[in-house]
Design a protein around this motif. Structure first.
Motif, PDB file in Angstrom:
ATOM      1  N   ALA A 207      35.284  57.194  32.738  1.00  0.00           N
ATOM      2  CA  ALA A 207      33.880  56.918  33.056  1.00  0.00           C
ATOM      3  C   ALA A 207      33.626  55.423  33.178  1.00  0.00           C
ATOM      4  O   ALA A 207      32.808  54.984  33.995  1.00  0.00           O
ATOM      5  CB  ALA A 207      32.973  57.525  31.985  1.00  0.00           C
ATOM      6  N   VAL A 213      25.737  52.557  37.075  1.00  0.00           N
ATOM      7  CA  VAL A 213      24.706  53.464  37.597  1.00  0.00           C
ATOM      8  C   VAL A 213      23.348  52.787  37.515  1.00  0.00           C
ATOM      9  O   VAL A 213      22.960  52.268  36.463  1.00  0.00           O
ATOM     10  CB  VAL A 213      24.689  54.776  36.781  1.00  0.00           C
ATOM     11  CG1 VAL A 213      23.537  55.658  37.240  1.00  0.00           C
ATOM     12  CG2 VAL A 213      26.016  55.501  36.926  1.00  0.00           C
ATOM     13  N   GLN A 233      33.299  62.751  38.785  1.00  0.00           N
ATOM     14  CA  GLN A 233      32.469  61.556  38.777  1.00  0.00           C
ATOM     15  C   GLN A 233      31.002  61.897  38.540  1.00  0.00           C
ATOM     16  O   GLN A 233      30.289  61.178  37.852  1.00  0.00           O
ATOM     17  CB  GLN A 233      32.618  60.784  40.086  1.00  0.00           C
ATOM     18  CG  GLN A 233      31.769  59.509  40.121  1.00  0.00           C
ATOM     19  CD  GLN A 233      32.148  58.596  41.248  1.00  0.00           C
ATOM     20  OE1 GLN A 233      33.150  58.802  41.906  1.00  0.00           O
ATOM     21  NE2 GLN A 233      31.337  57.573  41.477  1.00  0.00           N
ATOM     22  N   SER A 237      28.687  60.598  35.256  1.00  0.00           N
ATOM     23  CA  SER A 237      27.763  59.523  35.607  1.00  0.00           C
ATOM     24  C   SER A 237      26.302  59.919  35.490  1.00  0.00           C
ATOM     25  O   SER A 237      25.427  59.137  35.849  1.00  0.00           O
ATOM     26  CB  SER A 237      28.039  59.042  37.048  1.00  0.00           C
ATOM     27  OG  SER A 237      27.895  60.113  37.972  1.00  0.00           O
ATOM     28  N   SER A 268      30.145  60.190  27.984  1.00  0.00           N
ATOM     29  CA  SER A 268      30.286  58.811  28.419  1.00  0.00           C
ATOM     30  C   SER A 268      30.724  57.928  27.268  1.00  0.00           C
ATOM     31  O   SER A 268      30.584  58.277  26.094  1.00  0.00           O
ATOM     32  CB  SER A 268      28.951  58.294  28.976  1.00  0.00           C
ATOM     33  OG  SER A 268      29.056  56.951  29.369  1.00  0.00           O
ATOM     34  N   CYS A 272      28.163  52.827  28.428  1.00  0.00           N
ATOM     35  CA  CYS A 272      27.631  53.338  29.706  1.00  0.00           C
ATOM     36  C   CYS A 272      26.529  54.365  29.458  1.00  0.00           C
ATOM     37  O   CYS A 272      26.620  55.514  29.899  1.00  0.00           O
ATOM     38  CB  CYS A 272      28.749  53.965  30.535  1.00  0.00           C
ATOM     39  SG  CYS A 272      30.223  52.951  30.717  1.00  0.00           S
TER      40      CYS A 272
END
Length: 427
Positions: A207, A213, A233, A237, A268, A272
């Motif tokens: 990740a 993002v 992905q 995300s 995650s 993140c």
């Protein structure tokens, strides 16, 4: 029900029952990517075992007969109970450590001489614990500050843990949830599979390789449905939701993961967390289990630890609803406990309310480690606090806020898989 017995001291909890009540039922197992077609294969490779049954059957236990009827079939998963089959202590306690014993005059003099240097702590629990240390201590150097702090803390809570656990274990033995007969335990199958590698750490590393993002250019939530195979992905995300009444299977890096019904998650690395903020939901309870730094972790290289600064960066104020209850799991290292109460919670505007303890026992009701062990303790600490936010908004919700008891015990048989904590929902 995950709570087996409830007393003034706390709760005796069945962690295995809680997992199995989460509703891991796949309504149509063949509609999902990587759908399980062989219960034998699933049993051999995962922590869950699966059976086919009709839609209205009760949840089976591993080994129960499988019924096939004309009703719509579905796959049901139950956790492998051998992971909770802790029948013997990891280290057996000596008789002197099991109960407070009588001591000779000479021993008391030795203890008094030791405590003379720490005279502000004098109480009977400390006497007995210091005596055990003097009997077992092989090196002749002076205690370092960390050991002195641990000794003082244990002396304060020892009686609460000992007496409370004793009462809850007695209830468990009376009801049959715990079994004191060693013969009965020895005849049980206690074969725990080898290393179960779930690969979550590798997924989080993956990740971190994805582009950052932003709120404007990416969807906030990915909903699991019956037909779509979701790219890794996308799962890594944004927040993933399973809004259905059945569990779903997702496949990541070739491994299958069960997602409970009516649940959502963000898989995650802690660096993140923007997708969770983009989700724009606030929570009434936040439970945190940080990877604390310790010597065992460094030696085993099992996972990366977080520094105090990194833990403080977790955006708890942005995720917390008014009067949110924050629960943090802390190791028995006093440095970490002080950090949570004196630095971390004030940084998040959280007021410390209580310290509870999770006590780990065997199926026979024994501590998994000696209560007065110098190396590791059979308990872990939970620090409970309440977010102190906007006064007007907090007052509007204050009617729903229950008082938090100053001290409670959560007593349970631990999972043999690393770092599985007991459920808090029932409490």
């Amino acid at each position: 029900m995950s709570v087996v017995h409830r007393l003034t001291a706390g709760w005796l909890v069945d962690h295995l029952s809680f997992i199995n009540q989460c509703g891991y039922e796949i309504c149509d197992s063949f509609a999902y990517p990587g759908g399980v077609t062989s219960t034998g294969d699933c049993h051999a490779t995962s922590t869950f075992t699966a059976t086919f049954s009709s839609r209205d059957d009760p949840i089976p236990h591993p080994g129960d007969a499988v019924e096939r009827e004309s009703k719509t079939p579905k796959m049901r998963y139950v956790f492998r109970e051998e992971f909770f089959d802790i029948s013997k202590p990891h280290i057996a306690a000596a008789p002197a450590e099991q109960l407070c014993c009588e001591v000779s005059l000479t021993e008391l003099i030795c203890v008094c001489l030791f405590i003379f240097f720490f005279s502000s702590w004098i109480d009977m629990d400390f006497f007995f614990f210091a005596l055990l240390i003097l009997q077992k201590r092989k090196r002749k150097c002076v205690f370092n500050q960390g050991e002195v702090d641990a000794l003082e803390y244990h002396s304060k809570i020892r009686k609460l843990i000992w007496e409370g656990t004793l009462h809850l274990v007695q209830e468990g033995l009376k009801s049959g949830f715990l079994h004191c007969s060693t013969a009965e335990l020895d005849c049980r199958k206690s074969v725990v599979p080898g290393h179960i590698g779930c690969g979550l750490a590798e997924l989080c590393e993956m990740a971190k390789q994805f582009p950052a993002v932003n709120e404007s250019d990416h969807q906030a939530v990915q909903v699991l449905d019956d037909e779509t195979s979701i790219p890794e992905q996308d799962l890594l995300s944004c927040v993933t939701e399973n809004s259905s009444n059945c569990a779903k299977i997702v496949v990541l890096m070739g491994q299958k993961y069960l997602v409970p019904p009516k649940s959502s998650f963000l898989l995650s690395d802690i660096s993140c967390l923007q997708p969770l903020l983009n989700y724009k939901k606030r929570y009434d309870v936040i439970v945190i289990d940080p990877p604390w730094e310790n010597k065992s972790v460094k030696r085993s290289n099992r996972y990366s630890h977080l520094s105090s600064w990194q833990i403080k960066q977790i955006p708890v104020p942005a995720l917390a609803a008014p009067n949110c209850l924050v629960v943090t799991w802390v190791t028995n290292r006093q440095k970490h406990l002080r950090f949570v109460k004196d630095e971390l919670y004030p940084h998040w505007s959280v007021k410390t309310l209580a310290e509870w303890h999770w006590v780990k026992i065997t199926r026979a009701g024994e501590f998994v480690l000696p209560l007065d062990s110098l190396h590791k303790k059979p308990y872990e600490v939970l620090v409970l606090g309440r977010v102190q936010g906007d006064v007007k908004e907090a007052l509007r919700k204050s009617e729903d806020v229950l008082p938090i008891p100053e001290h409670k015990l959560i007593v349970s048989i631990p999972c043999s898989l690393h770092s599985h904590k007991p459920p808090l929902t029932g409490m």
